[in-house]
Write a protein that holds these residues in place. Structure first.
Motif, PDB file in Angstrom:
ATOM      1  N   GLY A  34       0.810  -1.217   0.000  1.00  0.00           N
ATOM      2  CA  GLY A  34       0.000   0.000   0.000  1.00  0.00           C
ATOM      3  C   GLY A  34       0.847   1.272   0.000  1.00  0.00           C
ATOM      4  N   ASN A  35       1.959   1.228   0.745  1.00  0.00           N
ATOM      5  CA  ASN A  35       2.846   2.388   0.806  1.00  0.00           C
ATOM      6  C   ASN A  35       3.631   2.599  -0.468  1.00  0.00           C
ATOM      7  OD1 ASN A  35       2.308   3.249   3.351  1.00  0.00           O
ATOM      8  ND2 ASN A  35       4.008   2.161   4.323  1.00  0.00           N
ATOM      9  N   ASN A  36       3.828   1.495  -1.219  1.00  0.00           N
ATOM     10  CA  ASN A  36       4.720   1.579  -2.372  1.00  0.00           C
ATOM     11  C   ASN A  36       3.988   1.465  -3.706  1.00  0.00           C
ATOM     12  OD1 ASN A  36       7.711   1.705  -1.393  1.00  0.00           O
ATOM     13  ND2 ASN A  36       6.666   0.285  -0.011  1.00  0.00           N
ATOM     14  N   GLY A  37       2.751   1.858  -3.708  1.00  0.00           N
ATOM     15  CA  GLY A  37       2.060   2.000  -4.981  1.00  0.00           C
ATOM     16  C   GLY A  37       1.411   0.749  -5.553  1.00  0.00           C
ATOM     17  N   GLY A  38       1.398  -0.380  -4.837  1.00  0.00           N
ATOM     18  CA  GLY A  38       0.634  -1.538  -5.298  1.00  0.00           C
ATOM     19  C   GLY A  38       1.298  -2.361  -6.392  1.00  0.00           C
ATOM     20  N   GLY A  39       0.764  -2.296  -7.612  1.00  0.00           N
ATOM     21  CA  GLY A  39       1.174  -3.173  -8.718  1.00  0.00           C
ATOM     22  C   GLY A  39       2.671  -3.240  -8.997  1.00  0.00           C
ATOM     23  N   ALA A  40       3.312  -2.068  -9.079  1.00  0.00           N
ATOM     24  CA  ALA A  40       4.741  -2.070  -9.385  1.00  0.00           C
ATOM     25  C   ALA A  40       5.507  -2.764  -8.268  1.00  0.00           C
ATOM     26  CB  ALA A  40       5.249  -0.645  -9.556  1.00  0.00           C
ATOM     27  N   PHE A  41       5.061  -2.538  -7.051  1.00  0.00           N
ATOM     28  CA  PHE A  41       5.697  -3.194  -5.905  1.00  0.00           C
ATOM     29  C   PHE A  41       5.504  -4.710  -5.991  1.00  0.00           C
ATOM     30  CE2 PHE A  41       5.200  -5.321  -1.869  1.00  0.00           C
ATOM     31  CZ  PHE A  41       6.404  -5.040  -1.242  1.00  0.00           C
ATOM     32  N   LEU A  42       4.284  -5.133  -6.292  1.00  0.00           N
ATOM     33  CA  LEU A  42       4.007  -6.574  -6.358  1.00  0.00           C
ATOM     34  C   LEU A  42       4.925  -7.243  -7.374  1.00  0.00           C
ATOM     35  CD1 LEU A  42       2.326  -9.061  -5.556  1.00  0.00           C
ATOM     36  CD2 LEU A  42       0.692  -8.440  -7.347  1.00  0.00           C
ATOM     37  N   LEU A  43       5.091  -6.593  -8.517  1.00  0.00           N
ATOM     38  CA  LEU A  43       5.946  -7.157  -9.557  1.00  0.00           C
ATOM     39  C   LEU A  43       7.387  -7.315  -9.062  1.00  0.00           C
ATOM     40  CD1 LEU A  43       5.686  -7.904 -12.570  1.00  0.00           C
ATOM     41  CD2 LEU A  43       6.723  -5.682 -13.050  1.00  0.00           C
ATOM     42  N   LEU A  44       7.917  -6.263  -8.460  1.00  0.00           N
ATOM     43  CA  LEU A  44       9.292  -6.328  -7.958  1.00  0.00           C
ATOM     44  C   LEU A  44       9.413  -7.377  -6.851  1.00  0.00           C
ATOM     45  CD1 LEU A  44      10.345  -2.579  -7.662  1.00  0.00           C
ATOM     46  CD2 LEU A  44      11.002  -4.218  -9.420  1.00  0.00           C
ATOM     47  N   TYR A  45       8.383  -7.429  -6.026  1.00  0.00           N
ATOM     48  CA  TYR A  45       8.383  -8.407  -4.932  1.00  0.00           C
ATOM     49  C   TYR A  45       8.453  -9.824  -5.502  1.00  0.00           C
ATOM     50  CZ  TYR A  45       6.424 -11.414  -1.318  1.00  0.00           C
ATOM     51  OH  TYR A  45       6.206 -12.447  -0.447  1.00  0.00           O
ATOM     52  N   LEU A  46       7.620 -10.103  -6.506  1.00  0.00           N
ATOM     53  CA  LEU A  46       7.625 -11.446  -7.098  1.00  0.00           C
ATOM     54  C   LEU A  46       8.983 -11.761  -7.719  1.00  0.00           C
ATOM     55  CD1 LEU A  46       4.051 -11.545  -8.709  1.00  0.00           C
ATOM     56  CD2 LEU A  46       4.824 -12.654  -6.602  1.00  0.00           C
ATOM     57  N   LEU A 201      -3.605  -3.342  -7.200  1.00  0.00           N
ATOM     58  CA  LEU A 201      -2.691  -4.437  -6.889  1.00  0.00           C
ATOM     59  C   LEU A 201      -2.014  -5.019  -8.129  1.00  0.00           C
ATOM     60  CD1 LEU A 201      -1.598  -6.239  -4.581  1.00  0.00           C
ATOM     61  CD2 LEU A 201      -3.541  -7.755  -4.955  1.00  0.00           C
ATOM     62  N   PHE A 202      -2.745  -5.064  -9.237  1.00  0.00           N
ATOM     63  CA  PHE A 202      -2.206  -5.783 -10.405  1.00  0.00           C
ATOM     64  C   PHE A 202      -1.773  -4.905 -11.563  1.00  0.00           C
ATOM     65  CE2 PHE A 202      -4.730  -9.312  -8.496  1.00  0.00           C
ATOM     66  CZ  PHE A 202      -3.633 -10.100  -8.183  1.00  0.00           C
ATOM     67  N   GLN A 203      -2.197  -3.638 -11.566  1.00  0.00           N
ATOM     68  CA  GLN A 203      -1.799  -2.806 -12.691  1.00  0.00           C
ATOM     69  C   GLN A 203      -0.653  -1.907 -12.260  1.00  0.00           C
ATOM     70  OE1 GLN A 203      -4.582   0.119 -14.520  1.00  0.00           O
ATOM     71  NE2 GLN A 203      -5.181  -1.679 -15.714  1.00  0.00           N
ATOM     72  N   PRO A 204       0.577  -2.263 -12.697  1.00  0.00           N
ATOM     73  CA  PRO A 204       1.717  -1.483 -12.218  1.00  0.00           C
ATOM     74  C   PRO A 204       1.661  -0.043 -12.714  1.00  0.00           C
ATOM     75  CG  PRO A 204       2.441  -3.518 -13.274  1.00  0.00           C
ATOM     76  CD  PRO A 204       0.991  -3.362 -13.575  1.00  0.00           C
ATOM     77  N   ASN A 205       1.940   0.854 -11.818  1.00  0.00           N
ATOM     78  CA  ASN A 205       2.105   2.249 -12.189  1.00  0.00           C
ATOM     79  C   ASN A 205       3.615   2.457 -12.310  1.00  0.00           C
ATOM     80  OD1 ASN A 205       2.531   4.967 -12.111  1.00  0.00           O
ATOM     81  ND2 ASN A 205       1.669   5.271 -10.069  1.00  0.00           N
ATOM     82  N   TRP A 206       4.090   2.505 -13.566  1.00  0.00           N
ATOM     83  CA  TRP A 206       5.543   2.466 -13.787  1.00  0.00           C
ATOM     84  C   TRP A 206       6.273   3.645 -13.164  1.00  0.00           C
ATOM     85  CZ3 TRP A 206       6.283  -2.282 -14.637  1.00  0.00           C
ATOM     86  CH2 TRP A 206       5.412  -3.014 -15.457  1.00  0.00           C
ATOM     87  N   GLU A 207       5.566   4.742 -12.975  1.00  0.00           N
ATOM     88  CA  GLU A 207       6.169   5.900 -12.308  1.00  0.00           C
ATOM     89  C   GLU A 207       6.775   5.512 -10.960  1.00  0.00           C
ATOM     90  OE1 GLU A 207       6.216   9.524 -13.015  1.00  0.00           O
ATOM     91  OE2 GLU A 207       6.289   8.372 -14.892  1.00  0.00           O
ATOM     92  N   ALA A 208       6.100   4.548 -10.290  1.00  0.00           N
ATOM     93  CA  ALA A 208       6.542   4.154  -8.946  1.00  0.00           C
ATOM     94  C   ALA A 208       7.969   3.611  -8.961  1.00  0.00           C
ATOM     95  CB  ALA A 208       5.587   3.126  -8.362  1.00  0.00           C
ATOM     96  N   LEU A 209       8.408   3.100 -10.107  1.00  0.00           N
ATOM     97  CA  LEU A 209       9.753   2.520 -10.184  1.00  0.00           C
ATOM     98  C   LEU A 209      10.851   3.576 -10.093  1.00  0.00           C
ATOM     99  CD1 LEU A 209       9.276  -0.199 -12.945  1.00  0.00           C
ATOM    100  CD2 LEU A 209       9.232  -0.470 -10.471  1.00  0.00           C
ATOM    101  N   LYS A 210      10.469   4.843 -10.226  1.00  0.00           N
ATOM    102  CA  LYS A 210      11.480   5.914 -10.139  1.00  0.00           C
ATOM    103  C   LYS A 210      11.916   6.166  -8.707  1.00  0.00           C
ATOM    104  CE  LYS A 210      10.350   8.461 -14.294  1.00  0.00           C
ATOM    105  NZ  LYS A 210       9.151   9.208 -14.694  1.00  0.00           N
ATOM    106  N   GLU A 211      11.106   5.660  -7.770  1.00  0.00           N
ATOM    107  CA  GLU A 211      11.370   5.901  -6.357  1.00  0.00           C
ATOM    108  C   GLU A 211      12.342   4.827  -5.845  1.00  0.00           C
ATOM    109  OE1 GLU A 211      11.478   7.681  -3.132  1.00  0.00           O
ATOM    110  OE2 GLU A 211       9.988   8.536  -4.511  1.00  0.00           O
ATOM    111  N   PRO A 212      13.571   5.192  -5.464  1.00  0.00           N
ATOM    112  CA  PRO A 212      14.537   4.157  -5.064  1.00  0.00           C
ATOM    113  C   PRO A 212      14.050   3.275  -3.907  1.00  0.00           C
ATOM    114  CG  PRO A 212      15.585   6.323  -5.129  1.00  0.00           C
ATOM    115  CD  PRO A 212      14.132   6.552  -5.384  1.00  0.00           C
ATOM    116  N   SER A 213      13.222   3.824  -3.033  1.00  0.00           N
ATOM    117  CA  SER A 213      12.854   3.031  -1.866  1.00  0.00           C
ATOM    118  C   SER A 213      11.959   1.845  -2.208  1.00  0.00           C
ATOM    119  CB  SER A 213      12.196   3.907  -0.808  1.00  0.00           C
ATOM    120  OG  SER A 213      11.183   4.668  -1.388  1.00  0.00           O
ATOM    121  N   ILE A 214      11.344   1.822  -3.398  1.00  0.00           N
ATOM    122  CA  ILE A 214      10.474   0.702  -3.757  1.00  0.00           C
ATOM    123  C   ILE A 214      11.300  -0.588  -3.904  1.00  0.00           C
ATOM    124  CG2 ILE A 214      10.536   1.048  -6.262  1.00  0.00           C
ATOM    125  CD1 ILE A 214       7.663   0.215  -6.442  1.00  0.00           C
ATOM    126  N   TYR A 215      12.534  -0.469  -4.379  1.00  0.00           N
ATOM    127  CA  TYR A 215      13.347  -1.671  -4.592  1.00  0.00           C
ATOM    128  C   TYR A 215      13.738  -2.303  -3.263  1.00  0.00           C
ATOM    129  CZ  TYR A 215      13.535   0.218  -9.267  1.00  0.00           C
ATOM    130  OH  TYR A 215      13.170   0.711 -10.484  1.00  0.00           O
TER     131      TYR A 215
END
Ligand code: PHE
Ligand code: NA
Length: 446
Positions: A34-46, A201-215
């Protein structure tokens, strides 16, 4: 005295799955996603689970099985006279940090269970579920009684021996938890306005990947959820006999854990959007969302009772694996009894937990790291820094300290050339490189 062993191969699988599946899948997964934007986070997590998590799980268990010792002792035994054992000290430190907040959150779960059993939460209290949560957690000592209860249960299971205590409970309650979560997911998705949550949860918002803390958040969640990097899986592996085949076990644990995370995402986020709750509410998220779901559901009160009961057991089977890490270590070093050691360790962790709990009340302004309160700060240091560092050390240990043939033998991969090579390349190069890159990226170096 001979070291304890699992009763059967199934015993190890149940205990390891029990360790993995816990508050991390439901409570932590939801608020971090929830804090990291949902979809993009889920993808990186997987991706983290597949590329780093499962191979490292195999590595960690195999180090323990080969050495047949605790997290410090294993490195001392396999590499005498080298500094590798420091990995174990980090692990023991992480165990203290993690269990002190884990027990607080598990204590909240017991309180919620109680509120369902007594019928209090069947209808929304006047101050709303968010208000009820805030009021309860802000109280100076009330939440700590539940934390203490949870800690006592954890200690009792650890000193009665992990295998007797935990194997049986897991056999019944893991499937039960899965069934309830699936029912809840269907219900949650059918709520009005729920599609928004499914998209989140499932539709990544690619903008979220610009935030280093998501990784680093995705990496930390993968480690936390799979119980990796602090020696819980290593210690459980040390009670294994050589007959078990580790690669399929590691894969099975990884799949099971991921299933629980995704399915809880499907419970929480549709409801979060349907009820207009803020997905980035942080640690309170599920404690506000779930009661709102139960309140709307037919027989929701009963489902609430069963759900929180199953959640407590899932949390217990994880907390015992955390307490087991320092217990196994201190027992060996000081020749203390299992009983004395687990009580002492649990008491220290409870004392640390007092600060965590006060961080939701009179110490709410105490923010050790950035804007983070005490729970978030301890979680950040342990999950996002210490666990990945521990995992990095274990990967390097298997990849560079062992001979290739030794490493493959330890993991039962001698006879599967392709998988063996993939695993070896991952632990030797890929996983360490990715972990280091994520750290450097977070530090702003790259
Ligand atoms: N994996 C557990 C969970 O998801 C938590 C845990 C972390 C257990 C680290 C052991 C070690 O709840
Ligand atoms: Na987990």
């Amino acid at each position: 005295m001979a070291r304890e062993k699992w009763g059967s191969k199934l015993g190890f699988m149940l205990a390891a799955m029990g360790s993995a599946v816990g508050l991390g899948n439901i409570w932590r997964f939801s608020f971090v996603a929830g804090n990291n934007g949902g979809g993009a986070f889920l993808l990186l997590y997987l991706l983290c689970v597949i590329i780093i998590g499962v191979p490292l799980l195999l590595t960690e268990v195999s180090i323990g099985r080969k050495a047949e010792s605790d997290v410090v002792g294993s490195f001392k035994k396999l590499s005498p006279g080298t500094p590798w054992f420091l990995t174990g000290f980090f692990g023991v430190l992480s165990a203290f940090l993690i269990l002190s907040f884990y027990a607080v959150v598990a204590g909240w779960s017991i309180y919620y269970f109680w509120e369902y059993v007594s019928g209090q939460f069947f209808v929304e209290p006047a101050e709303g579920y968010a208000g009820a949560f805030g009021g309860f957690t802000a109280h100076a000592w009330h939440p700590l009684l539940w934390t203490a209860l949870f800690m006592i249960l954890t200690i009792v299971i650890v000193y009665s021996g992990v295998k007797k205590g935990i194997e049986a409970a897991n056999k019944i309650f893991m499937p039960l938890l899965a069934i309830i979560l699936i029912i809840l997911a269907f219900y949650s998705i059918s709520l009005e306005g729920a599609v928004e949550g499914v998209r989140f949860l499932f539709q990544p918002n690619w903008e979220a990947l610009k935030e280093p803390s998501i990784y680093i958040a995705a990496l930390g969640q993968a480690f936390f959820s799979l119980s990796l990097g602090m020696g819980a899986m290593l210690t459980y592996g040390s009670y294994l006999t050589k007959e078990n085949k580790l690669p399929s076990a590691a894969l099975g644990i990884g799949l099971m854990d991921t299933f629980f995370a995704v399915i809880s995402g499907l419970v929480i986020f549709p409801a979060v959007f349907a009820f207009g709750i803020d997905p980035s509410s942080g640690p309170p998220l599920v404690f506000i969302t779930l009661p709102s779901i139960f309140e709307q559901m037919p027989m929701g009160g009963i489902i609430g009772i069963v759900f929180f009961f199953a959640l407590i057991l899932a949390a217990l089977s994880s907390s015992v694996s955390i307490l087991e890490v320092p217990t196994a270590y201190f027992m060996r070093v000081f020749h203390w009894s299992r009983r004395f050691t687990s009580i002492l360790m649990g008491t220290i962790m409870f004392a640390l937990g007092i600060t965590v709990s006060l961080g939701f009340g009179m110490w709410a302004d105490v923010t050790p790291i950035g804007e983070r309160n005490i729970l978030d700060s301890m979680d950040y240091v342990a999950s996002n820094i210490l666990l990945p560092l521990g995992g990095l050390a274990m990967a390097l240990f298997a990849g560079w300290y062992f001979k290739k043939s030794e490493a493959l033998e330890a993991t039962d991969l001698t006879h599967s050339a392709i998988i063996g090579n993939i695993w070896y390349t991952i632990v030797k190069f890929l996983a360490p490189i990715i972990i280091v890159l994520i750290f450097l990226n977070k530090l702003g170096v790259i």
